[in-house]
Design an enzyme around this catalytic site. Structure first.
Site, PDB file in Angstrom:
ATOM      1  N   HIS A  83       3.655  -2.067   3.169  1.00  0.00           N
ATOM      2  CA  HIS A  83       3.623  -0.696   2.646  1.00  0.00           C
ATOM      3  C   HIS A  83       4.934  -0.329   1.945  1.00  0.00           C
ATOM      4  CE1 HIS A  83       0.582  -0.722   5.861  1.00  0.00           C
ATOM      5  NE2 HIS A  83      -0.029   0.230   5.171  1.00  0.00           N
ATOM      6  N   HIS A 102      -6.112   2.835  -4.263  1.00  0.00           N
ATOM      7  CA  HIS A 102      -6.061   3.124  -2.820  1.00  0.00           C
ATOM      8  C   HIS A 102      -6.535   4.552  -2.548  1.00  0.00           C
ATOM      9  CE1 HIS A 102      -5.005   2.077   1.215  1.00  0.00           C
ATOM     10  NE2 HIS A 102      -3.881   2.760   1.287  1.00  0.00           N
ATOM     11  N   ASP A 120       0.806  -1.225   0.000  1.00  0.00           N
ATOM     12  CA  ASP A 120       0.000   0.000   0.000  1.00  0.00           C
ATOM     13  C   ASP A 120       0.839   1.276   0.000  1.00  0.00           C
ATOM     14  OD1 ASP A 120      -2.071  -1.791   0.310  1.00  0.00           O
ATOM     15  OD2 ASP A 120      -2.982  -0.759   2.008  1.00  0.00           O
ATOM     16  N   ASP A 121       0.264   2.329  -0.538  1.00  0.00           N
ATOM     17  CA  ASP A 121       0.673   3.724  -0.351  1.00  0.00           C
ATOM     18  C   ASP A 121       1.686   4.248  -1.354  1.00  0.00           C
ATOM     19  OD1 ASP A 121      -1.011   3.637   1.778  1.00  0.00           O
ATOM     20  OD2 ASP A 121       0.499   3.947   3.327  1.00  0.00           O
ATOM     21  N   HIS A 166      -5.232   9.472   0.789  1.00  0.00           N
ATOM     22  CA  HIS A 166      -5.049   8.698   2.024  1.00  0.00           C
ATOM     23  C   HIS A 166      -5.801   9.294   3.212  1.00  0.00           C
ATOM     24  CE1 HIS A 166      -3.219   5.969   4.970  1.00  0.00           C
ATOM     25  NE2 HIS A 166      -2.871   5.239   3.927  1.00  0.00           N
TER      26      HIS A 166
END
Length: 233
Positions: free
Chosen positions: A193, A100, A49-50, A104
């Protein structure tokens, strides 16, 4: 190149459950979110993720290329804007690119319109270098029924995880490997991540792959893992 007998098993299982009327769409429609996949086969999905991040993501891609493993990358729109070429490389390498959102933020506090704007802005950036994504993961795991329904309207299945490595908290590579290996089960979706640097994931992922393979696990993308769903008898 490691052989993957899971492919033949999962295709057979998918054919069987489709014949009896339990196909992947029915599976997804019956669940608010997917955290793991019920299966007796030793298959797992690594999810990152991210990113894309200018340092962490290229290091991860190098290792994944060496290990000949494909993962699912849940990417942020704001980071694609800065690192579009890195995302293009990930797509070229055959990794699954998933949504995603853009910023955020906790999207369960957004209106459906605001949520759609986040998703579609990121989708536009992804589709410039990769196929249209079909998987979505809410930042921080924050979701509600309205969000999940809106994601489905936009063509997305909402994916969470069954193993949270909490790698972003500054744990060591050894700790990260231990968390994965102590908790892994057939059908696990493992959360890691690459949105910051340094982070243990860049150092640990090669060892995690080797350890999983040594334990007889095959590593697949989330979309591939969904095909391994086994209905309860």
């Amino acid at each position: 190149m490691k052989s993957f007998p899971w492919v033949f098993w999962c295709v057979a299982v998918l054919f069987t459950i489709t014949v009896i009327g339990i196909n992947q769409n029915n599976l997804e429609e019956g669940l608010k979110v997917i955290k793991k996949v019920p299966t007796t086969q030793k298959v797992v999905a690594l999810t990152i993720d991210d990113g894309p991040h200018e340092r962490a993501t290229p290091e991860l891609l190098d290792t994944l290329r060496q290990k000949q493993v494909k993962v699912t990358l849940f990417v942020l729109g704001k980071n694609i804007e800065r690192n579009a070429s890195i995302l293009a490389q990930a797509a070229s390498d055959g990794h699954e690119i998933a949504n995603h959102a853009f910023s955020h933020k906790f999207l369960n506090k957004f209106t459906p319109t605001e949520f759609a704007e986040e998703i579609l802005a990121t989708e536009k950036l992804i589709t410039a270098v990769a196929p249209k994504p079909t998987l979505f993961r809410p930042p921080g795991g924050g979701y509600n029924d309205v969000l999940v329904a809106e994601a489905r309207r936009l063509g997305y299945t909402t994916i969470l995880w069954s193993i949270d490595t909490r790698d972003w908290q500054g744990i060591s590579a050894d700790q990260l490997v231990s968390i994965v290996m102590k908790n892994v089960k057939p059908g696990s979706i493992i959360l890691m991540h690459d949105g910051q640097y340094p982070i243990a994931t860049t150092k640990a992922i090669g060892t995690i792959i080797d350890r999983l393979h040594a334990e007889g696990y095959s590593i697949v993308t989330v979309s591939e893992l969904l095909k391994c769903y086994e209905a309860k008898q």
